[in-house]
Design an enzyme around this catalytic site. Structure first.
Site, PDB file in Angstrom:
ATOM      1  N   VAL A   1     -33.534 -19.298 -51.629  1.00 39.30           N
ATOM      2  CA  VAL A   1     -32.421 -19.630 -50.724  1.00 39.30           C
ATOM      3  C   VAL A   1     -32.686 -20.941 -49.985  1.00 39.30           C
ATOM      4  CG1 VAL A   1     -31.089 -18.850 -48.714  1.00 39.30           C
ATOM      5  CG2 VAL A   1     -31.758 -17.206 -50.482  1.00 39.30           C
ATOM      6  N   ILE A  17     -19.858 -13.971 -51.166  1.00 41.93           N
ATOM      7  CA  ILE A  17     -18.550 -13.367 -50.811  1.00 41.93           C
ATOM      8  C   ILE A  17     -18.356 -13.416 -49.292  1.00 41.93           C
ATOM      9  CG2 ILE A  17     -17.123 -11.276 -50.924  1.00 41.93           C
ATOM     10  CD1 ILE A  17     -18.814 -10.336 -53.281  1.00 41.93           C
ATOM     11  N   GLU A  70     -23.264 -14.579 -42.354  1.00 43.93           N
ATOM     12  CA  GLU A  70     -22.461 -14.329 -43.563  1.00 43.93           C
ATOM     13  C   GLU A  70     -23.351 -14.154 -44.796  1.00 43.93           C
ATOM     14  OE1 GLU A  70     -18.611 -14.393 -43.873  1.00 43.93           O
ATOM     15  OE2 GLU A  70     -19.634 -13.170 -45.349  1.00 43.93           O
ATOM     16  N   ASP A 103     -32.382  -2.855 -50.195  1.00 42.01           N
ATOM     17  CA  ASP A 103     -31.605  -4.072 -49.960  1.00 42.01           C
ATOM     18  C   ASP A 103     -30.127  -3.726 -49.703  1.00 42.01           C
ATOM     19  OD1 ASP A 103     -31.494  -7.201 -50.363  1.00 42.01           O
ATOM     20  OD2 ASP A 103     -29.881  -6.387 -51.581  1.00 42.01           O
ATOM     21  N   GLY A 132     -33.669 -15.760 -60.252  1.00 38.10           N
ATOM     22  CA  GLY A 132     -33.718 -15.912 -58.792  1.00 38.10           C
ATOM     23  C   GLY A 132     -32.844 -14.921 -58.044  1.00 38.10           C
ATOM     24  N   GLY A 176     -28.623 -14.928 -55.703  1.00 40.60           N
ATOM     25  CA  GLY A 176     -28.996 -16.215 -56.297  1.00 40.60           C
ATOM     26  C   GLY A 176     -28.915 -17.303 -55.248  1.00 40.60           C
ATOM     27  N   LYS A 235     -27.748  -4.106 -46.129  1.00 43.29           N
ATOM     28  CA  LYS A 235     -26.426  -4.746 -46.125  1.00 43.29           C
ATOM     29  C   LYS A 235     -25.357  -3.763 -45.646  1.00 43.29           C
ATOM     30  CE  LYS A 235     -27.847  -7.874 -49.812  1.00 43.29           C
ATOM     31  NZ  LYS A 235     -28.005  -8.016 -51.261  1.00 43.29           N
ATOM     32  N   GLY A 282     -24.114 -12.032 -50.954  1.00 46.32           N
ATOM     33  CA  GLY A 282     -24.255 -13.422 -51.413  1.00 46.32           C
ATOM     34  C   GLY A 282     -23.144 -14.330 -50.935  1.00 46.32           C
TER      35      GLY A 282
END
Ligand code: HSE
Length: 343
Positions: A13, A134, A127, A199, A185, A301, A203, A132
């Site tokens: 990132v 969106i 965000e 994960d 990635g 990614g 979220k 990712g």
């Protein structure tokens, strides 16, 4: 004078943010009225060779960078609750806006950090923590004020969705598909978090906080990952006209209690999540006025996450001039010096 950024972390990132800022330089200048300049990069190991401009100050000492008085914005792209929380807390206490992509940290400490930002007349953008590229956070917080959301449902982990798609459509083994997700990635440094559903859990907690104003009792959340699924399970589902997906969902009951789970589910063809394939994520928000609203797009990614971060920068810069605090300080110091000379 550019908008000076301290970037924390240079993994998938962090490096994508760096590259995106270089490649979109002119467009960003036009949009923000100033150049974005990464002046400081804070990493664990300054000895490792990185493809960055030599003007960038490499350091392991975040707090000194913050105290230097030259930083206008912090972008945090590291993993885990600490030291990220302590670093962000310090930046906010100095009135510096922060943008984070760290879902574990934000799921756990987001409420405290948002409050701290408010107390210091600054902001924290997050965000990039969910799904990712969106823009789901902004959709919920900025665009759904009148609609009442009773339920959210989504595919929130790109790696596990990629693995399930790859195993089913290319008949690859779990191991081979995971390796491909890592090479692209998508996966975390330790992919356990992706595969076991942690994960997606982080979220989902962030979404619950925004949608319901609170999180469920963590001990009561069912969390099952994809590691128990075999190719046979995936083909069996296909034969029945559906697909197995790792689905995160949460709803609030009449007593105000949130029920949440992350679990592999059979999804039939008519379901909005059926066509979400590969690294894509999707979130369906069930609202009283609109009905079901689904947002779908690249969920993991470097570039999709960097895109979310850059969008947060432009949003924040519309809310507050990013350089104003630093300029104010410089002015105060100049005025104090002038006052001293005239005495
Ligand atoms: N490892 C995460 C995923 C990255 O696969 O979804 C994006 O948060």
């Amino acid at each position: 004078m550019a908008i000076n950024i301290c970037l924390l972390g240079f993994g998938t990132v962090g490096s994508s943010v760096y590259n995106l800022i270089q490649t979109r330089k002119e467009a960003l200048r036009e949009l923000l009225g100033d150049d974005l300049s990464i002046t400081h990069l804070v990493i664990k190991d300054t000895g490792q060779k990185r493809d960055i401009d030599e003007s960038v100050q490499l350091s392991i000492d975040f707090l000194s960078a913050i105290k230097s008085g030259t930083i206008d914005l912090v972008i945090e792209a590291i993993v885990g609750v600490e030291p990220a929380f302590t670093y962000i807390k310090s930046a906010l206490e100095h009135g510096i806006p922060v943008i984070t992509a760290n879902k574990e940290m934000f799921a756990e400490r987001g409420v405290v950090l948002r409050q701290l930002a408010k107390e210091n007349q600054t902001v924290i953008g997050y965000e990039a923590t969910v799904a990712g590229g969106i823009p789901i956070i902004r959709t919920i917080t900025d665009l759904l004020h009148v609609n009442k959301v009773s339920r959210i449902e989504g595919i929130l982990n790109g790696t596990s969705n990629f693995i399930l798609t790859d195993m089913r459509s290319h008949l690859h083994s779990f191991k081979k598909s995971l390796k491909a997700a890592q090479d692209l990635g998508y996966a975390e440094a330790d992919p356990t978090s992706d595969i076991k559903g942690y994960d997606a859990f982080y979220k989902l907690m962030i979404l619950c906080q925004d949608v319901f104003g609170k999180q469920p009792n963590r001990e009561e959340v069912t969390r099952i990952g994809i590691e128990g699924l075999t190719s046979e399970d995936l083909h069996e589902a296909a034969k029945k006209g559906g697909r197995m997906k790792l689905v995160a969902e949460a709803f609030i009951d009449d007593s105000g209690r949130i029920h949440a789970s992350i679990t592999p589910k059979f999804i039939d063809k008519s379901h909005p999540l059926y066509g979400v394939e590969g690294v894509e994520n999707a979130v369906t928000v069930h609202t009283d006025l609109l009905g079901a609203l689904t947002l779908k797009g690249p969920g993991a990614g470097g570039m999709p996450t960097a895109s979310a971060i850059l969008e947060d920068i432009t949003r924040i810069s519309l809310q507050m001039p990013l350089k104003s605090k630093r300029l104010q300080k410089i002015k105060q110091v100049q005025q104090a010096a002038e006052a001293e000379v005239s005495l």
